[in-house]
Design an enzyme around this catalytic site. Structure first.
Site, short mmCIF file in Angstrom:
data_model
loop_
_atom_site.label_atom_id
_atom_site.label_comp_id
_atom_site.label_asym_id
_atom_site.label_seq_id
_atom_site.Cartn_x
_atom_site.Cartn_y
_atom_site.Cartn_z
N CYS A 1 -37.83 -3.71 -1.15
CA CYS A 1 -37.88 -2.45 -1.90
C CYS A 1 -36.47 -1.85 -1.86
CB CYS A 1 -38.90 -1.48 -1.32
SG CYS A 1 -38.96 0.10 -2.20
N CYS B 1 -38.25 0.49 -9.67
CA CYS B 1 -38.46 -0.61 -8.74
C CYS B 1 -37.12 -1.33 -8.62
CB CYS B 1 -39.55 -1.56 -9.23
SG CYS B 1 -39.81 -2.99 -8.13
#
Length: 293
Positions: free
Chosen positions: A76, A224
């Site tokens: 992430c 993202c």
């Protein structure tokens, strides 16, 4: 509440992040706690970044990444920027080396407050992404949504940035596609044994592209980071763009550089919202009343 741990609610270009300080603790944030935190509108998140004590020499911390459904994530990038900002504010340090389940990564906070994260080397082998069947060329695989003779989305590029990604190239505005409908179907397609992050990408120039992502285990997201990286390297790999590209996600722009050493570096901001304490077992929490709303 017992066994309380500090946390900060943050975001990276709208990618909602909870940074949980688990240093000095032997436990972990449970799936039940993650689900409970995500059920509260105030602490709703895309990922929890749980900072643990280092377990490998030469690293600052081990970071565990947890999706909003309680499942584990390997990468992430937006969350790592939030971790860097939180630790930099605490320690004054600017350069960090972290361990995640996907491997070792480095990150740096710049003088202007932007943060660069070395996301590592992308993988393109079908076994490494992974896919459930062999594709010799993962720049384009056989996968589509919609009628056979007029598919809505088809022939994605696939790659791993520590987690699996499928990038569908489109000519139209990325907002003209019903990603909320197609995302869950594609995330859970049998071709992806570990599920996948699903991205719709429109290249607008040699150095620019716009994307939207359905994030595995989290759903629609405003940003993202690993998807931006996967889209950038896939665009360069298919000769759609150069190796340095500005990727605009719904939350704003990220600068992605696929360096000559094959490492992918992502640069963007992080934003602090508020802090509090929570129970890593149950998810019960309270706000630090001295923190901003």
């Amino acid at each position: 509440m017992s066994n309380l741990a500090p946390f900060a609610k943050m975001n990276g270009l709208g990618n909602e992040i909870v940074v949980a300080d688990m240093r000095g603790r032997t436990g972990r944030v449970t799936p039940a706690a993650a689900i409970a935190l995500n059920a509260d509108p105030a602490t709703r998140f895309d990922q929890i970044m749980a900072i643990h004590d280092a377990r490998t020499p030469g690293t600052a911390n081990y970071v565990e990444i947890i999706n909003s459904d309680g499942s584990m994530a390997q990468a992430c990038g937006n969350g790592m920027r939030c971790v860097v900002q939180a630790l930099a504010a605490e320690t004054g340090q600017r350069v960090f080396t972290f361990e995640t389940i996907a491997g070792i990564l480095t990150a740096k906070e710049h003088e202007d407050g932007l943060i660069s994260v070395d996301m590592g080397v992308p993988k393109f082998g079908w076994q490494d992404i992974p896919l459930s069947e062999e594709f010799r060329d993962t720049r384009m695989i056989e996968l589509q949504i919609g009628p056979i003779d007029a598919p809505v989305l088809h022939s994605p590029s696939v790659a791993s940035m520590g987690n699996p990604h499928a990038i569908f190239w489109v000519e139209n505005d990325v907002w003209s596609y019903d990603l909320e409908r197609f995302g869950p179907l594609l995330e859970n397609h049998p071709i992806f044994p570990e599920r996948a992050n699903i991205t719709i990408a429109q290249v607008t120039a040699r150095g620019a592209m716009t994307i939207r992502t359905w994030e595995r285990g989290a759903g629609l997201t405003r940003a993202c980071g690993s998807a931006a990286c996967a889209a950038a390297v896939s665009a360069a790999r298919t000769r759609r763009t150069d190796r340095v590209v500005t990727v605009t996600v719904p939350g704003g722009p990220l600068l992605i550089e696929w360096r000559d050493d094959d490492h992918v570096v992502m640069t963007g901001p992080a934003e602090w919202e508020f802090s509090g304490i929570f129970d890593p077992e149950t998810g019960a929490w309270s706000r630090d009343e001295t923190s901003a709303a």
